[in-house]
Design a protein around this motif. Structure first.
Motif, PDB file in Angstrom:
ATOM      1  N   HIS A  36       0.803  -1.230   0.000  1.00 53.95           N
ATOM      2  CA  HIS A  36       0.000   0.000   0.000  1.00 53.95           C
ATOM      3  C   HIS A  36       0.829   1.271   0.000  1.00 53.95           C
ATOM      4  CE1 HIS A  36      -3.406  -2.610   0.961  1.00 53.95           C
ATOM      5  NE2 HIS A  36      -2.685  -3.140   1.935  1.00 53.95           N
ATOM      6  N   VAL A  37       2.145   1.179  -0.061  1.00 53.61           N
ATOM      7  CA  VAL A  37       2.970   2.371   0.182  1.00 53.61           C
ATOM      8  C   VAL A  37       2.703   3.500  -0.810  1.00 53.61           C
ATOM      9  CG1 VAL A  37       4.828   1.175   1.382  1.00 53.61           C
ATOM     10  CG2 VAL A  37       4.855   1.304  -1.106  1.00 53.61           C
ATOM     11  N   PHE A  38       2.350   3.191  -2.049  1.00 54.88           N
ATOM     12  CA  PHE A  38       2.156   4.237  -3.054  1.00 54.88           C
ATOM     13  C   PHE A  38       0.695   4.647  -3.213  1.00 54.88           C
ATOM     14  CE2 PHE A  38       6.176   2.261  -4.544  1.00 54.88           C
ATOM     15  CZ  PHE A  38       6.984   3.384  -4.458  1.00 54.88           C
ATOM     16  N   GLN A  39      -0.188   4.138  -2.391  1.00 58.89           N
ATOM     17  CA  GLN A  39      -1.593   4.513  -2.468  1.00 58.89           C
ATOM     18  C   GLN A  39      -1.811   5.877  -1.832  1.00 58.89           C
ATOM     19  OE1 GLN A  39      -3.972   1.441  -0.708  1.00 58.89           O
ATOM     20  NE2 GLN A  39      -3.427  -0.097  -2.240  1.00 58.89           N
ATOM     21  N   ARG A  40      -2.709   6.640  -2.399  1.00 59.86           N
ATOM     22  CA  ARG A  40      -2.987   7.977  -1.870  1.00 59.86           C
ATOM     23  C   ARG A  40      -3.710   7.889  -0.525  1.00 59.86           C
ATOM     24  NH1 ARG A  40      -4.937  11.516  -7.161  1.00 59.86           N
ATOM     25  NH2 ARG A  40      -3.132  11.030  -8.469  1.00 59.86           N
ATOM     26  N   PHE A  41      -3.287   8.734   0.383  1.00 60.05           N
ATOM     27  CA  PHE A  41      -3.866   8.896   1.721  1.00 60.05           C
ATOM     28  C   PHE A  41      -3.685   7.644   2.597  1.00 60.05           C
ATOM     29  CE2 PHE A  41      -6.390  11.702  -1.058  1.00 60.05           C
ATOM     30  CZ  PHE A  41      -6.093  12.919  -0.465  1.00 60.05           C
ATOM     31  N   TRP A  42      -2.812   6.723   2.181  1.00 56.78           N
ATOM     32  CA  TRP A  42      -2.512   5.582   3.059  1.00 56.78           C
ATOM     33  C   TRP A  42      -1.310   5.942   3.922  1.00 56.78           C
ATOM     34  CZ3 TRP A  42       1.700   2.485   4.019  1.00 56.78           C
ATOM     35  CH2 TRP A  42       1.470   1.351   4.806  1.00 56.78           C
ATOM     36  N   ARG A  43      -1.404   5.671   5.225  1.00 57.20           N
ATOM     37  CA  ARG A  43      -0.332   5.978   6.158  1.00 57.20           C
ATOM     38  C   ARG A  43       0.010   4.724   6.942  1.00 57.20           C
ATOM     39  NH1 ARG A  43      -1.816  10.752   9.851  1.00 57.20           N
ATOM     40  NH2 ARG A  43       0.449  10.676  10.213  1.00 57.20           N
ATOM     41  N   ALA A  44       1.314   4.518   7.168  1.00 55.74           N
ATOM     42  CA  ALA A  44       1.751   3.330   7.891  1.00 55.74           C
ATOM     43  C   ALA A  44       1.543   3.479   9.397  1.00 55.74           C
ATOM     44  CB  ALA A  44       3.226   3.048   7.609  1.00 55.74           C
ATOM     45  N   SER A  45       1.420   4.733   9.882  1.00 57.66           N
ATOM     46  CA  SER A  45       1.205   4.956  11.316  1.00 57.66           C
ATOM     47  C   SER A  45       0.375   6.217  11.487  1.00 57.66           C
ATOM     48  CB  SER A  45       2.545   5.097  12.050  1.00 57.66           C
ATOM     49  OG  SER A  45       3.186   6.302  11.684  1.00 57.66           O
ATOM     50  N   GLU A  46      -0.105   6.439  12.687  1.00 61.69           N
ATOM     51  CA  GLU A  46      -0.903   7.620  12.991  1.00 61.69           C
ATOM     52  C   GLU A  46      -0.050   8.756  13.538  1.00 61.69           C
ATOM     53  OE1 GLU A  46      -4.003   7.978  12.198  1.00 61.69           O
ATOM     54  OE2 GLU A  46      -4.020   5.938  11.367  1.00 61.69           O
ATOM     55  N   GLN A  47       1.232   8.667  13.281  1.00 61.31           N
ATOM     56  CA  GLN A  47       2.133   9.724  13.761  1.00 61.31           C
ATOM     57  C   GLN A  47       1.733  11.056  13.146  1.00 61.31           C
ATOM     58  OE1 GLN A  47       6.265   8.799  13.246  1.00 61.31           O
ATOM     59  NE2 GLN A  47       6.935  10.898  13.546  1.00 61.31           N
ATOM     60  N   PRO A  48       1.586  12.148  13.929  1.00 58.82           N
ATOM     61  CA  PRO A  48       1.127  13.428  13.385  1.00 58.82           C
ATOM     62  C   PRO A  48       2.130  14.024  12.399  1.00 58.82           C
ATOM     63  CG  PRO A  48       1.891  13.711  15.644  1.00 58.82           C
ATOM     64  CD  PRO A  48       1.871  12.227  15.391  1.00 58.82           C
ATOM     65  N   GLY A  49       1.584  14.789  11.472  1.00 55.79           N
ATOM     66  CA  GLY A  49       2.420  15.493  10.499  1.00 55.79           C
ATOM     67  C   GLY A  49       2.261  14.994   9.079  1.00 55.79           C
ATOM     68  N   GLY A  50       2.094  13.705   8.871  1.00 55.12           N
ATOM     69  CA  GLY A  50       1.967  13.169   7.523  1.00 55.12           C
ATOM     70  C   GLY A  50       0.529  13.201   7.039  1.00 55.12           C
ATOM     71  N   CYS A  51       0.363  13.056   5.716  1.00 52.03           N
ATOM     72  CA  CYS A  51      -0.981  13.049   5.136  1.00 52.03           C
ATOM     73  C   CYS A  51      -1.189  11.911   4.153  1.00 52.03           C
ATOM     74  CB  CYS A  51      -1.280  14.382   4.460  1.00 52.03           C
ATOM     75  SG  CYS A  51      -0.114  14.810   3.139  1.00 52.03           S
ATOM     76  N   GLY A  52      -0.186  11.064   3.927  1.00 52.72           N
ATOM     77  CA  GLY A  52      -0.356   9.909   3.044  1.00 52.72           C
ATOM     78  C   GLY A  52      -0.286  10.213   1.566  1.00 52.72           C
ATOM     79  N   LEU A  53       0.321  11.338   1.182  1.00 48.91           N
ATOM     80  CA  LEU A  53       0.419  11.690  -0.240  1.00 48.91           C
ATOM     81  C   LEU A  53       1.856  11.760  -0.746  1.00 48.91           C
ATOM     82  CD1 LEU A  53      -2.283  14.489  -0.643  1.00 48.91           C
ATOM     83  CD2 LEU A  53      -2.327  12.194  -1.605  1.00 48.91           C
ATOM     84  N   GLY A  54       2.837  11.712   0.138  1.00 49.54           N
ATOM     85  CA  GLY A  54       4.225  11.906  -0.281  1.00 49.54           C
ATOM     86  C   GLY A  54       4.686  10.892  -1.311  1.00 49.54           C
ATOM     87  N   LEU A  55       4.526   9.601  -1.016  1.00 47.30           N
ATOM     88  CA  LEU A  55       4.993   8.582  -1.958  1.00 47.30           C
ATOM     89  C   LEU A  55       4.123   8.514  -3.198  1.00 47.30           C
ATOM     90  CD1 LEU A  55       6.080   5.681   0.418  1.00 47.30           C
ATOM     91  CD2 LEU A  55       7.476   7.431  -0.683  1.00 47.30           C
ATOM     92  N   ALA A  56       2.829   8.874  -3.078  1.00 50.31           N
ATOM     93  CA  ALA A  56       1.979   8.931  -4.271  1.00 50.31           C
ATOM     94  C   ALA A  56       2.472  10.016  -5.230  1.00 50.31           C
ATOM     95  CB  ALA A  56       0.530   9.198  -3.870  1.00 50.31           C
ATOM     96  N   ILE A  57       2.898  11.145  -4.681  1.00 50.90           N
ATOM     97  CA  ILE A  57       3.468  12.213  -5.515  1.00 50.90           C
ATOM     98  C   ILE A  57       4.772  11.742  -6.159  1.00 50.90           C
ATOM     99  CG2 ILE A  57       4.503  14.504  -5.418  1.00 50.90           C
ATOM    100  CD1 ILE A  57       2.464  15.199  -3.232  1.00 50.90           C
ATOM    101  N   VAL A  58       5.600  11.047  -5.381  1.00 53.29           N
ATOM    102  CA  VAL A  58       6.864  10.536  -5.928  1.00 53.29           C
ATOM    103  C   VAL A  58       6.599   9.605  -7.110  1.00 53.29           C
ATOM    104  CG1 VAL A  58       8.834   9.055  -5.412  1.00 53.29           C
ATOM    105  CG2 VAL A  58       8.109  10.778  -3.759  1.00 53.29           C
TER     106      VAL A  58
END
Length: 456
Positions: A406-428
């Motif tokens: 799921h790493v490249f899926q939009r809005f998917w996050r591996a943890s609930e750590q604050p700060g991320g939004c799940g779009l970084g790897l999708a953009i990459v």
């Protein structure tokens, strides 16, 4: 969603449907002509055999209850000569009991010749196909009738040779005409498809941003209709792209400014208050505002990567070193070691802004989800077939096999750590696709996570 595999080209389809019927008709015509030639050759052999059996029957004269054979040696030598055209004969009385000629000839099966009437049939003799004629002659006394059978056979080798020669004489000109016709058909197809070839070349050499109408001055009506439809589609796409760019710029202005103001006000409020409860609430507001600002930035970046990508000569290695230097202060503040390894210079056609954004997202992702004290390495190397490999690797906890899917899926996050939004790897991944490459996530042994970009 994968594209369907390309089928047979239009040129090959036209060649098949134009030349295949011609080949079938040519083969069918050749077979029919061969059968006709065999039939006429067989008719000629049958006439010759009928004359021969009647002539041989006249040489055997019944005398009372006996037979007088008046068969000169010269005539016998003519019949018994054996070049490729084999001739066999036999006189028997009663039928099948040898009197003269070859001792054993095949008899007609299932039928008997009528007296005085030749009967034609085919049979094998001494390992070769032959054509035979048999004729019965009645003789003897009234109270003691007898029957004499005269048979003459002729090899079919001459018949087949004549048929082959006739077919060769007929089909050789037809084959030459067929080859000329095939060349003419191929040339006509090439000329007819030339406008489509020019249209394909124009489309292939256009950049992603080139949405101006296509010009076709000399082309058939069907191609003009296709060009008109493509130009209509290009115009609609150009309008949509322009509208989307306007929306992205407006959204960037309307969203970033209020969020930046909100963050500034919250930070000022935190410095001015000493109430711990209020400070905790303000900290939550600040975290949410920063996350919203980061999400807006990522969404706008994703929208830009899906619309444009300007490919220009670019030194990827130099760009990667610059990005690593820009992120070093943040890595030091987070207690991590960020380094660069690889070539000093590697050139390719790319968009510097988008590739910078992709590398920044990879480093930011590693800094967010890697524990303090870890090391992060940015590598640039030469790949196979003139590709460039860019990788960001860390020695953090990595991901499980289930999460790797799921790493490249939009809005998917591996943890609930604050700060991320799940779009970084999708953009990459989207930026890498825009550069004709692919992004791949890998687990590192004994532990760690690596993202490899293959750029072309």
């Amino acid at each position: 969603m994968t594209a369907d595999a390309p089928g047979l080209s239009l040129r090959r389809q036209l060649l098949v449907w134009l030349l295949l019927p011609q080949l079938v008709l040519w083969a069918g015509g050749g077979l029919l002509a061969y059968r006709i030639a065999l039939s006429y050759a067989e008719k000629g052999i049958d006439q010759s055999l009928t004359q021969s059996v009647r002539a041989l029957a006249r040489q055997v004269k019944p005398i009372g209850s006996g037979l007088l054979v008046d068969f000169p040696r010269a005539a016998q030598d003519v019949l018994e000569q054996d070049p490729q055209d084999r001739i066999a004969y036999m006189v028997s009385s009663p039928p099948g009991q040898f009197l003269l000629g070859n001792q054993r000839l095949p008899q007609p099966e299932g039928m008997s010749p009528m007296a005085g009437e030749p009967l034609l049939y085919s049979a094998g003799f001494e390992g070769r196909p032959m054509r035979f004629v048999a004729m019965d002659v009645n003789y003897g006394e009234v109270n003691a009738p007898q029957t004499m059978r005269v048979q003459v056979g002729k090899s079919l080798a001459v018949q087949q040779r004549i048929a082959r020669e006739l077919i060769a004489d007929m089909l050789a000109p037809l084959l030459a005409a067929g080859v000329l016709l095939s060349l003419a058909v191929y040339g006509g197809i090439q000329r007819g498809l030339a406008p489509l070839t020019r249209l394909t070349a124009q489309l292939e050499h256009r950049s992603v941003n080139a949405l101006s109408p296509i010009g076709m001055t000399q082309a058939p009506n069907e191609v003009h209709a296709l060009v008109k439809a493509i130009n209509g589609l290009l115009g609609e796409v150009a309008r949509n792209v322009k509208q989307e760019k306007r929306f992205i710029n407006d959204a960037a202005h309307q969203l970033r400014t209020p969020l930046a103001g909100l963050i500034s006000q919250v930070e000022l409020a935190q410095r001015e208050t000493s109430d711990p409860v209020l400070g905790a609430r303000l900290n939550k507001v600040l975290t949410g505002a920063e996350r919203s600002a980061h999400l807006v930035h990522q969404l706008l970046t994703l929208a830009r990567t899906e619309t444009t990508a300007r490919r220009e000569p670019l030194d990827v290695a130099a760009l990667a070193r610059e990005v690593a230097r820009d992120w070093t202060p943040r890595a030091v503040a987070a207690g991590m070691d960020l380094g660069f390894e690889g070539e000093q210079h590697l050139m390719l056609q790319g968009d510097a802004l988008q590739l910078r954004e992709a590398l920044s997202n990879l480093i930011d992702n590693a800094l967010r989800y890697t524990p303090r004290g870890s090391s992060i390495t940015l590598r640039v190397s030469q790949g196979a077939e003139e590709t460039v490999l860019v990788a960001v690797e860390d020695n953090g906890p990595g991901l499980s096999d289930t999460d790797m899917v799921h790493v490249f899926q939009r809005f998917w996050r591996a943890s609930e750590q604050p700060g991320g939004c799940g779009l970084g790897l999708a953009i990459v991944r989207e930026i890498t696709r825009r550069h004709g490459g692919e992004a791949k996530a890998e687990r590192v042994s004994p532990q760690g996570f690596r993202v490899v970009l293959t750029l072309t």
